[in-house]
Design a protein around this motif. Structure first.
Motif, short mmCIF file in Angstrom:
data_model
loop_
_atom_site.label_atom_id
_atom_site.label_comp_id
_atom_site.label_asym_id
_atom_site.label_seq_id
_atom_site.Cartn_x
_atom_site.Cartn_y
_atom_site.Cartn_z
N GLN A 40 50.69 29.23 28.11
CA GLN A 40 50.06 29.69 29.34
C GLN A 40 49.68 28.51 30.22
N GLY A 42 46.99 27.77 33.67
CA GLY A 42 45.97 28.30 34.57
C GLY A 42 46.35 28.15 36.03
N TRP A 43 45.78 29.04 36.84
CA TRP A 43 46.04 28.97 38.28
C TRP A 43 45.61 27.63 38.85
N ASP A 44 44.54 27.05 38.31
CA ASP A 44 44.05 25.78 38.82
C ASP A 44 45.07 24.65 38.61
N ARG A 76 41.53 37.20 34.95
CA ARG A 76 42.26 36.38 34.00
C ARG A 76 43.25 35.52 34.79
N LEU A 78 45.48 33.30 34.68
CA LEU A 78 46.42 32.56 33.86
C LEU A 78 47.82 33.11 34.07
#
Length: 84
Positions: A40, A42-44, A76, A78
């Protein structure tokens, strides 16, 4: 009356929409490799990889979704492989 051509409009850092799309396609391929390795992302991480360019960030998420990844939601944030 003069009108703006949407294909030549400059976005962040003077890039055109087509240039942003190409950057996002390359970035989505890099993120796919990262997702395959770690499971996975993360968006960041995607936002930082896009150098905080909102258009490239959103296009990257779009291309990841089109490639079959679950891009998550606000609860969420991700991106991970879709379970099939």
């Amino acid at each position: 009356m003069d009108t703006c051509d949407s294909r030549t409009r400059a976005y962040k850092n003077g890039k055109t929409f087509d240039q942003c799309k190409e950057i996002a396609k390359i970035l989505s391929l890099e993120m796919q490799e990262k997702i395959e390795k770690t499971g996975q992302v993360g968006w960041d991480v995607i936002l930082e990889s896009a150098k905080h360019d909102e258009l490239v960030y959103k296009l990257t998420l779009k291309y990841l979704r089109e490639s079959g990844y679950d891009i998550g939601d606000w609860k969420r944030p991700l991106v991970k492989k879709t379970i099939t």
